[in-house]
Motif scaffolding. Structure first.
Motif, PDB file in Angstrom:
ATOM      1  N   GLN A  33      -9.847  -0.557  16.353  1.00 21.28           N
ATOM      2  CA  GLN A  33     -10.337  -0.813  17.513  1.00 21.28           C
ATOM      3  C   GLN A  33      -9.450  -0.746  18.671  1.00 21.28           C
ATOM      4  OE1 GLN A  33     -13.881  -1.611  18.020  1.00 21.28           O
ATOM      5  NE2 GLN A  33     -13.486  -0.579  16.286  1.00 21.28           N
ATOM      6  N   GLU A  34      -8.281  -1.282  18.374  1.00 24.61           N
ATOM      7  CA  GLU A  34      -7.228  -1.254  19.503  1.00 24.61           C
ATOM      8  C   GLU A  34      -5.928  -1.535  18.565  1.00 24.61           C
ATOM      9  OE1 GLU A  34      -7.395  -4.609  22.353  1.00 24.61           O
ATOM     10  OE2 GLU A  34      -9.069  -5.607  20.938  1.00 24.61           O
ATOM     11  N   SER A  35      -4.874  -1.140  19.396  1.00 17.84           N
ATOM     12  CA  SER A  35      -3.197  -1.352  18.737  1.00 17.84           C
ATOM     13  C   SER A  35      -2.368  -1.276  19.678  1.00 17.84           C
ATOM     14  CB  SER A  35      -3.406  -0.354  17.626  1.00 17.84           C
ATOM     15  OG  SER A  35      -3.289   0.858  18.042  1.00 17.84           O
ATOM     16  N   ARG A  36      -1.226  -1.548  19.526  1.00 17.18           N
ATOM     17  CA  ARG A  36       0.061  -1.393  20.289  1.00 17.18           C
ATOM     18  C   ARG A  36       1.050  -1.111  19.006  1.00 17.18           C
ATOM     19  NH1 ARG A  36      -3.743  -2.904  22.846  1.00 17.18           N
ATOM     20  NH2 ARG A  36      -3.764  -3.973  24.897  1.00 17.18           N
ATOM     21  N   MET A  37       1.897  -0.199  19.262  1.00 15.89           N
ATOM     22  CA  MET A  37       2.874   0.246  18.182  1.00 15.89           C
ATOM     23  C   MET A  37       4.150   0.759  19.186  1.00 15.89           C
ATOM     24  SD  MET A  37       0.578   2.392  15.642  1.00 15.89           S
ATOM     25  CE  MET A  37      -0.853   2.951  16.674  1.00 15.89           C
ATOM     26  N   ALA A  38       5.367   0.472  18.627  1.00 14.71           N
ATOM     27  CA  ALA A  38       6.604   0.754  18.986  1.00 14.71           C
ATOM     28  C   ALA A  38       7.529   0.913  17.883  1.00 14.71           C
ATOM     29  CB  ALA A  38       6.952  -0.319  20.206  1.00 14.71           C
ATOM     30  N   ARG A  39       8.562   1.874  18.295  1.00 12.62           N
ATOM     31  CA  ARG A  39       9.828   1.759  17.458  1.00 12.62           C
ATOM     32  C   ARG A  39      10.977   0.911  18.171  1.00 12.62           C
ATOM     33  NH1 ARG A  39      14.639   4.742  16.499  1.00 12.62           N
ATOM     34  NH2 ARG A  39      14.828   5.364  14.390  1.00 12.62           N
ATOM     35  N   LEU A  40      11.289  -0.065  17.403  1.00 13.64           N
ATOM     36  CA  LEU A  40      12.273  -1.062  17.996  1.00 13.64           C
ATOM     37  C   LEU A  40      13.462  -1.069  17.023  1.00 13.64           C
ATOM     38  CD1 LEU A  40       9.549  -3.847  18.926  1.00 13.64           C
ATOM     39  CD2 LEU A  40      10.791  -2.230  20.669  1.00 13.64           C
ATOM     40  N   ALA A  41      14.744  -0.621  17.170  1.00 21.14           N
ATOM     41  CA  ALA A  41      15.998  -0.862  16.762  1.00 21.14           C
ATOM     42  C   ALA A  41      15.852  -0.201  15.193  1.00 21.14           C
ATOM     43  CB  ALA A  41      16.440  -2.280  16.572  1.00 21.14           C
TER      44      ALA A  41
END
Length: 169
Positions: A33-41
């Motif tokens: 339905q919905e998401s937030r994703m990131a590459r962190l360190a």
């Protein structure tokens, strides 16, 4: 009525992580339905909400947990739909000199003004011509109906003379 599952996902970043997660969800009839994703360190970090048939919910939760064997840590929780509370949402943009504790101060100002952080992204940017780190926060804050948006802006501006705050209703 479909079940709603909210989860956080952490893993050493590598190609195919989102594919493995989405295949697991789809195999149990889930709908992303919905998401937030990131590459962190060097780490993949994601938050997402999935809906699936109530009858598939336990099996999906077990399958998500089993992704640990592939190095994918998933913390998932079934959520009951909460009745929507009447709230006003504001879009915030805060820029200023970086300093230790700025998130603590910003979140205290928001909570003190009766606000709830709905979405928040922060970053450090290089100041034009000077090169020192500049804190930048963008997000959405909700206020209970009848709360004064001006009180929220004032609370944030009172954190220091170097903070620039803009709010869109």
């Amino acid at each position: 009525m479909p079940a709603s599952i909210v989860m956080t996902v952490l893993a050493a970043d590598r190609p195919g992580l989102v594919r493995a997660l989405s295949e697991t969800i789809a195999a149990h009839g889930g709908s992303w339905q919905e998401s937030r994703m990131a590459r962190l360190a060097g780490q993949f970090a994601g938050i997402l909400r999935v809906e699936c048939a109530e009858a598939e919910c336990d099996a999906l939760l077990a399958a998500l947990s089993a992704l640990e064997s592939e190095g994918i840590s998933v913390q998932a929780k079934r959520e009951a739909a909460a009745p929507a509370e009447k709230r006003e949402t504001l879009t915030l943009d805060v820029v200023g000199n970086d300093r230790p504790g700025i998130i603590r101060s910003l979140s205290a100002a928001i909570a003190g003004a009766g606000g709830n952080v709905e979405d928040l992204s922060t970053s450090l940017e290089s100041a034009p011509m000077a090169g020192h780190p500049i804190f930048h926060a963008k997000g959405v804050v909700s206020l209970a109906a009848g709360s004064a948006p001006g009180a929220l802006v004032a609370a944030i501006e009172n954190l220091g003379p170097d903070l620039s705050v803009s709010v869109d209703l």
